[in-house]
Motif scaffolding. Structure first.
Motif, PDB file in Angstrom:
ATOM      1  N   THR A   1      53.934  31.752  57.852  1.00 35.35           N
ATOM      2  CA  THR A   1      53.397  32.219  59.130  1.00 35.35           C
ATOM      3  C   THR A   1      54.515  32.490  60.130  1.00 35.35           C
ATOM      4  O   THR A   1      54.493  33.491  60.855  1.00 35.35           O
ATOM      5  N   ALA A   2      55.519  31.605  60.168  1.00 33.76           N
ATOM      6  CA  ALA A   2      56.631  31.784  61.105  1.00 33.76           C
ATOM      7  C   ALA A   2      57.387  33.074  60.825  1.00 33.76           C
ATOM      8  O   ALA A   2      57.636  33.880  61.737  1.00 33.76           O
ATOM      9  N   VAL A   3      57.761  33.295  59.578  1.00 34.68           N
ATOM     10  CA  VAL A   3      58.532  34.486  59.227  1.00 34.68           C
ATOM     11  C   VAL A   3      57.711  35.750  59.487  1.00 34.68           C
ATOM     12  O   VAL A   3      58.216  36.747  60.028  1.00 34.68           O
ATOM     13  N   THR A   4      56.442  35.706  59.129  1.00 38.22           N
ATOM     14  CA  THR A   4      55.591  36.886  59.321  1.00 38.22           C
ATOM     15  C   THR A   4      55.420  37.233  60.796  1.00 38.22           C
ATOM     16  O   THR A   4      55.530  38.398  61.194  1.00 38.22           O
ATOM     17  N   LEU A   5      55.143  36.220  61.624  1.00 38.31           N
ATOM     18  CA  LEU A   5      54.953  36.492  63.051  1.00 38.31           C
ATOM     19  C   LEU A   5      56.250  36.936  63.716  1.00 38.31           C
ATOM     20  O   LEU A   5      56.225  37.729  64.660  1.00 38.31           O
ATOM     21  N   ALA A   6      57.385  36.457  63.220  1.00 35.79           N
ATOM     22  CA  ALA A   6      58.664  36.936  63.739  1.00 35.79           C
ATOM     23  C   ALA A   6      58.836  38.422  63.454  1.00 35.79           C
ATOM     24  O   ALA A   6      59.305  39.190  64.310  1.00 35.79           O
ATOM     25  N   LEU A   7      58.457  38.849  62.257  1.00 34.30           N
ATOM     26  CA  LEU A   7      58.551  40.271  61.905  1.00 34.30           C
ATOM     27  C   LEU A   7      57.550  41.109  62.702  1.00 34.30           C
ATOM     28  O   LEU A   7      57.859  42.222  63.141  1.00 34.30           O
ATOM     29  N   ILE A   8      56.368  40.552  62.907  1.00 30.60           N
ATOM     30  CA  ILE A   8      55.345  41.283  63.649  1.00 30.60           C
ATOM     31  C   ILE A   8      55.774  41.484  65.106  1.00 30.60           C
ATOM     32  O   ILE A   8      55.478  42.518  65.720  1.00 30.60           O
ATOM     33  N   GLU A   9      56.486  40.514  65.671  1.00 35.17           N
ATOM     34  CA  GLU A   9      56.936  40.647  67.062  1.00 35.17           C
ATOM     35  C   GLU A   9      57.781  41.896  67.253  1.00 35.17           C
ATOM     36  O   GLU A   9      57.776  42.505  68.330  1.00 35.17           O
ATOM     37  N   SER A  10      58.503  42.300  66.189  1.00 36.06           N
ATOM     38  CA  SER A  10      59.339  43.503  66.298  1.00 36.06           C
ATOM     39  C   SER A  10      58.504  44.770  66.419  1.00 36.06           C
ATOM     40  O   SER A  10      59.027  45.827  66.777  1.00 36.06           O
ATOM     41  N   ARG A  11      57.216  44.697  66.116  1.00 36.36           N
ATOM     42  CA  ARG A  11      56.333  45.846  66.238  1.00 36.36           C
ATOM     43  C   ARG A  11      55.557  45.828  67.559  1.00 36.36           C
ATOM     44  O   ARG A  11      54.664  46.649  67.768  1.00 36.36           O
ATOM     45  N   LEU A  12      55.912  44.888  68.448  1.00 35.87           N
ATOM     46  CA  LEU A  12      55.236  44.787  69.737  1.00 35.87           C
ATOM     47  C   LEU A  12      56.214  45.081  70.872  1.00 35.87           C
ATOM     48  O   LEU A  12      57.398  44.767  70.778  1.00 35.87           O
ATOM     49  N   ARG A  13      55.707  45.648  71.935  1.00 38.60           N
ATOM     50  CA  ARG A  13      56.521  45.909  73.121  1.00 38.60           C
ATOM     51  C   ARG A  13      56.358  44.723  74.072  1.00 38.60           C
ATOM     52  O   ARG A  13      55.414  44.671  74.856  1.00 38.60           O
ATOM     53  N   LEU A  14      57.287  43.783  73.980  1.00 39.67           N
ATOM     54  CA  LEU A  14      57.215  42.575  74.794  1.00 39.67           C
ATOM     55  C   LEU A  14      58.473  42.438  75.645  1.00 39.67           C
ATOM     56  O   LEU A  14      59.572  42.787  75.209  1.00 39.67           O
ATOM     57  N   ARG A  15      58.292  41.913  76.840  1.00 41.19           N
ATOM     58  CA  ARG A  15      59.443  41.570  77.653  1.00 41.19           C
ATOM     59  C   ARG A  15      60.152  40.373  77.025  1.00 41.19           C
ATOM     60  O   ARG A  15      59.531  39.573  76.328  1.00 41.19           O
ATOM     61  N   ARG A  16      61.434  40.240  77.306  1.00 40.58           N
ATOM     62  CA  ARG A  16      62.222  39.195  76.669  1.00 40.58           C
ATOM     63  C   ARG A  16      61.669  37.807  76.973  1.00 40.58           C
ATOM     64  O   ARG A  16      61.575  36.944  76.099  1.00 40.58           O
ATOM     65  N   TRP A  17      61.253  37.584  78.229  1.00 42.94           N
ATOM     66  CA  TRP A  17      60.735  36.268  78.589  1.00 42.94           C
ATOM     67  C   TRP A  17      59.437  35.966  77.846  1.00 42.94           C
ATOM     68  O   TRP A  17      59.175  34.809  77.472  1.00 42.94           O
ATOM     69  N   ALA A  18      58.622  37.004  77.613  1.00 48.78           N
ATOM     70  CA  ALA A  18      57.361  36.808  76.898  1.00 48.78           C
ATOM     71  C   ALA A  18      57.624  36.462  75.432  1.00 48.78           C
ATOM     72  O   ALA A  18      56.944  35.600  74.856  1.00 48.78           O
ATOM     73  N   SER A  19      58.615  37.128  74.834  1.00 54.33           N
ATOM     74  CA  SER A  19      58.962  36.811  73.445  1.00 54.33           C
ATOM     75  C   SER A  19      59.440  35.374  73.314  1.00 54.33           C
ATOM     76  O   SER A  19      59.034  34.647  72.390  1.00 54.33           O
ATOM     77  N   TRP A  20      60.300  34.949  74.245  1.00 45.26           N
ATOM     78  CA  TRP A  20      60.786  33.570  74.194  1.00 45.26           C
ATOM     79  C   TRP A  20      59.643  32.585  74.415  1.00 45.26           C
ATOM     80  O   TRP A  20      59.560  31.536  73.743  1.00 45.26           O
ATOM     81  N   ALA A  21      58.758  32.891  75.349  1.00 44.02           N
ATOM     82  CA  ALA A  21      57.641  31.978  75.637  1.00 44.02           C
ATOM     83  C   ALA A  21      56.734  31.818  74.422  1.00 44.02           C
ATOM     84  O   ALA A  21      56.337  30.698  74.064  1.00 44.02           O
ATOM     85  N   LEU A  22      56.403  32.941  73.776  1.00 45.53           N
ATOM     86  CA  LEU A  22      55.471  32.894  72.650  1.00 45.53           C
ATOM     87  C   LEU A  22      56.134  32.386  71.378  1.00 45.53           C
ATOM     88  O   LEU A  22      55.680  31.418  70.752  1.00 45.53           O
ATOM     89  N   LEU A  23      57.216  33.036  70.966  1.00 47.71           N
ATOM     90  CA  LEU A  23      57.850  32.671  69.700  1.00 47.71           C
ATOM     91  C   LEU A  23      58.606  31.349  69.796  1.00 47.71           C
ATOM     92  O   LEU A  23      58.658  30.579  68.833  1.00 47.71           O
ATOM     93  N   GLY A  24      59.204  31.078  70.965  1.00 50.28           N
ATOM     94  CA  GLY A  24      59.872  29.793  71.152  1.00 50.28           C
ATOM     95  C   GLY A  24      58.887  28.641  71.069  1.00 50.28           C
ATOM     96  O   GLY A  24      59.174  27.596  70.467  1.00 50.28           O
ATOM     97  N   THR A  25      57.712  28.833  71.658  1.00 48.61           N
ATOM     98  CA  THR A  25      56.668  27.807  71.588  1.00 48.61           C
ATOM     99  C   THR A  25      56.210  27.600  70.150  1.00 48.61           C
ATOM    100  O   THR A  25      56.029  26.462  69.691  1.00 48.61           O
ATOM    101  N   LEU A  26      56.016  28.706  69.428  1.00 47.11           N
ATOM    102  CA  LEU A  26      55.630  28.585  68.016  1.00 47.11           C
ATOM    103  C   LEU A  26      56.682  27.833  67.216  1.00 47.11           C
ATOM    104  O   LEU A  26      56.359  26.957  66.410  1.00 47.11           O
TER     105      LEU A  26
END
Length: 318
Positions: free
Chosen positions: A77-102
């Motif tokens: 799940t971790a590896v997959t969601l990390a790859l999926i994040e690259s297909r989303l337009r997210l601000r840097r702080w949002a990526s850290w908040a979501l993926l860092g929390t995960l």
């Protein structure tokens, strides 16, 4: 064959090249989450060795099975969601908040499960001591945080997807929706397990197959099926995007697999909530399961055959 054909004949990049390029394109939080996923695999491999050397049972509430299966599932799940994040337009702080929390919650969850296995006590539904109750409560809180993040990523897959890969985007959205369904099925396990324990029915919770409904319905089965759609469906979406297919054909393949997986999940949910064993199919359930499997297998087979032909053709031209 003409020189023009040699230059224009399409072929996919080698997998190793694509993986390297994919890693370079990952954001910093996605790389952190990927590394955490790899650590989960290491934990699963280590506990597999411990299990093989321990001469203990794979089943039951106290088993090395827990850190192994949690490690594999969290890692995927971790590896997959990390790859999926690259297909989303997210601000840097949002990526850290979501993926860092995960990343943090995945580590906490695996550590707590492994700790209880090493202590020789159940990791789930265990309130035998105050400490065990605190551990189970902490696991519940981490899961709640994970659910919130997954819900947020599911919404973002519909509102912030990058353009240009319709089949992959469709597959990601379907996989995220099924992953969300898996979270609700996990909540159902808690909702059924805790009253069963309160009523003194420990066999329904700590039996060899985990939380059950009726005579043999196993809630862990649809829970597990739903959790890993996020690997099966986006993988197909990624494969068909590498083929010289029309967008219509790519989307048709993605829709086929998504419908098939949803059908398989529906059959698994039906088996669990009607108190039937996962593979004790009646005729209608068997036919539905076979139809779901075919809807997934056919586009995978077609994509695999096309990739093989393309690569063989490329080698012949060389």
């Amino acid at each position: 064959m003409s020189t023009t054909n040699l230059k224009t004949a399409p072929y996919p990049r080698p997998l190793t090249s694509s993986l390297h390029r994919g890693w370079q394109q990952l954001s910093a939080p996605a790389r952190v989450l990927t590394i955490v996923g790899l650590l989960m695999f290491v934990s699963a491999a280590f506990h597999t060795v411990v299990f093989l050397l321990s001469d203990t049972s794979w089943d039951g509430p106290v088993s090395w099975r827990k850190p192994v299966t949690f490690g594999v599932s969290l890692g995927l799940t971790a590896v997959t969601l990390a790859l999926i994040e690259s297909r989303l337009r997210l601000r840097r702080w949002a990526s850290w908040a979501l993926l860092g929390t995960l990343a943090a919650t995945f580590v906490v969850e695996e550590v707590l499960v492994a700790m209880q296995a090493w202590r020789g006590v159940p990791s789930h539904f265990n309130t035998a001591t105050r400490f065990d109750a605190m551990v189970f409560s902490a696991m519940g809180m981490t899961v709640m945080v994970i659910v919130v993040v997954i819900l947020a990523l599911a919404v973002l897959s519909f509102t912030s997807a990058k353009p240009g890969t319709p089949a992959l985007t469709l597959s990601i959205r379907a996989g995220m929706l099924l992953l969300v369904a898996g979270q609700f099925l996990g909540a159902a396990i808690i909702a059924v397990g805790e009253p069963a324990l309160a009523a003194g029915n420990e066999a329904a919770v700590f039996g060899p197959h985990g939380v059950v409904l009726g005579a043999a319905g196993i809630l862990k089965s649809p829970h597990g099926v739903a959790l890993h759609a996020i690997q099966v469906l986006p993988l197909l979406g990624w494969l068909v995007q590498r083929l010289d297919w029309t967008d219509v054909r790519r989307r048709r393949a993605a829709w086929s697999a998504a419908a098939g997986y949803a059908l398989l999940l529906a059959v698994s949910v039906f088996q669990a909530f009607t108190g039937q064993a996962p593979f004790a199919f009646g005729i209608p359930a068997l036919l539905a399961a076979l139809a779901g499997a075919v809807l997934i297998a056919v586009p995978y087979a077609q994509a695999g055959r096309q990739l093989l032909r393309t690569n063989l053709g490329r080698r012949t031209r060389l």
